[in-house]
Write a protein that holds these residues in place. Structure first.
Motif, PDB file in Angstrom:
ATOM      1  N   TRP A  85       0.616  -1.211   0.155  1.00 42.64           N
ATOM      2  CA  TRP A  85       0.028  -0.106   0.069  1.00 42.64           C
ATOM      3  C   TRP A  85       0.891   1.223   0.050  1.00 42.64           C
ATOM      4  CZ3 TRP A  85      -3.506  -3.022  -1.275  1.00 42.64           C
ATOM      5  CH2 TRP A  85      -3.787  -4.268  -0.590  1.00 42.64           C
ATOM      6  N   ASP A  86       1.989   1.148  -0.615  1.00 45.31           N
ATOM      7  CA  ASP A  86       2.942   2.326  -0.774  1.00 45.31           C
ATOM      8  C   ASP A  86       3.042   2.921   0.781  1.00 45.31           C
ATOM      9  OD1 ASP A  86       4.373   4.174  -2.050  1.00 45.31           O
ATOM     10  OD2 ASP A  86       2.654   5.554  -2.722  1.00 45.31           O
ATOM     11  N   LYS A  87       3.248   2.030   1.794  1.00 50.21           N
ATOM     12  CA  LYS A  87       3.287   2.516   3.064  1.00 50.21           C
ATOM     13  C   LYS A  87       4.996   3.353   3.409  1.00 50.21           C
ATOM     14  CE  LYS A  87       2.086   0.091   6.743  1.00 50.21           C
ATOM     15  NZ  LYS A  87       1.223   1.025   7.436  1.00 50.21           N
ATOM     16  N   ASP A  88       5.703   3.225   2.387  1.00 51.48           N
ATOM     17  CA  ASP A  88       7.328   3.828   2.540  1.00 51.48           C
ATOM     18  C   ASP A  88       6.949   5.357   2.358  1.00 51.48           C
ATOM     19  OD1 ASP A  88       8.886   1.791   3.143  1.00 51.48           O
ATOM     20  OD2 ASP A  88       9.012   1.097   1.209  1.00 51.48           O
ATOM     21  N   ARG A  89       5.697   5.909   1.625  1.00 47.51           N
ATOM     22  CA  ARG A  89       5.568   7.094   1.261  1.00 47.51           C
ATOM     23  C   ARG A  89       4.561   7.704   2.378  1.00 47.51           C
ATOM     24  NH1 ARG A  89       0.975   8.988  -0.124  1.00 47.51           N
ATOM     25  NH2 ARG A  89       0.319   7.029  -1.108  1.00 47.51           N
ATOM     26  N   ASP A  90       3.464   6.850   2.919  1.00 50.49           N
ATOM     27  CA  ASP A  90       2.590   7.314   3.869  1.00 50.49           C
ATOM     28  C   ASP A  90       2.681   6.109   4.761  1.00 50.49           C
ATOM     29  OD1 ASP A  90       0.515   8.027   5.417  1.00 50.49           O
ATOM     30  OD2 ASP A  90      -0.955   8.368   3.834  1.00 50.49           O
ATOM     31  N   ASN A  91       3.225   6.209   6.007  1.00 49.48           N
ATOM     32  CA  ASN A  91       2.999   4.876   6.784  1.00 49.48           C
ATOM     33  C   ASN A  91       1.548   4.537   7.390  1.00 49.48           C
ATOM     34  OD1 ASN A  91       4.350   2.935   8.721  1.00 49.48           O
ATOM     35  ND2 ASN A  91       3.647   4.192  10.296  1.00 49.48           N
ATOM     36  N   ALA A  93      -1.036   4.547   4.820  1.00 52.60           N
ATOM     37  CA  ALA A  93      -1.637   4.634   3.431  1.00 52.60           C
ATOM     38  C   ALA A  93      -2.714   3.372   3.633  1.00 52.60           C
ATOM     39  CB  ALA A  93      -0.613   4.178   2.324  1.00 52.60           C
ATOM     40  N   GLU A  97      -6.006   5.706   2.370  1.00 51.65           N
ATOM     41  CA  GLU A  97      -6.365   5.588   0.974  1.00 51.65           C
ATOM     42  C   GLU A  97      -7.313   4.391   0.579  1.00 51.65           C
ATOM     43  OE1 GLU A  97      -2.316   5.384  -0.955  1.00 51.65           O
ATOM     44  OE2 GLU A  97      -1.758   7.127   0.265  1.00 51.65           O
TER      45      GLU A  97
END
Length: 170
Positions: A85-91, A93, A97
């Motif tokens: 879930w793109d958690k590196d960008r938004d913990n 996410a 999202e």
């Protein structure tokens, strides 16, 4: 809409060896989250608890897919795989999202991560050790943590489901 199958959970044994009790309690809690989501529309699964919280049943499913992947595959099995879930960008996410997230993909990913976790767990002794943030972590600890993680979030799921349609229960 999610599966509307009847509750197929098997209550954990009250007597047994450590491994079977841990495994069965984890399975009970995995099943509980599925029961809390059963029969709801995509819109209902996306419904947030209360502002400013981003908590939703779909977010919980996405979060638990990430948690299964992280603890069993990344920590216990030492796999070098990306976070979901793109958690590196938004913990957060997994929770933030859900408005445009695919419900079908979220549930399929969660089920896939559970199957992979079961396989990894079945092959590892309870004393197997993985690494988490530079510290050793036993398989036994991971199982207890996963039971705790599901139990905490299933409490959230209880409240979310009751808010959505009044459903209550184990």
């Amino acid at each position: 809409m999610t599966d509307t199958n009847a509750d197929t959970r098997v209550p954990p044994p009250r007597i047994g060896d450590e491994r079977s009790i841990l495994d069965n309690w984890l399975e009970w809690h995995r099943g509980t989250l599925a029961v809390k989501c059963a029969g709801l529309t995509d819109e209902q699964l996306r419904l947030r608890s209360a502002p400013p919280s981003a908590l939703s049943l779909l977010g919980l499913v996405r979060h638990m897919a990430h948690v299964e992947r992280s603890w069993f595959r990344r920590v216990l099995n030492g796999e070098d795989i990306p976070k979901l879930w793109d958690k590196d960008r938004d913990n957060d996410a997994d929770f933030n999202e859900v408005d445009t997230a695919s419900v079908e993909e979220a549930f399929a990913t969660w089920r896939e991560e559970i199957e992979l976790a079961r396989s990894i767990s079945a092959a590892a002794p309870l004393d197997a050790v993985g690494e988490h943030r530079g510290a050793d972590c036993s398989h036994r600890w991971i199982l207890v943590h996963m039971i705790e993680e599901y139990a905490r979030h299933n409490g959230h799921a209880d409240l979310l489901r009751e808010r959505i349609d009044g459903a209550k229960g184990d």
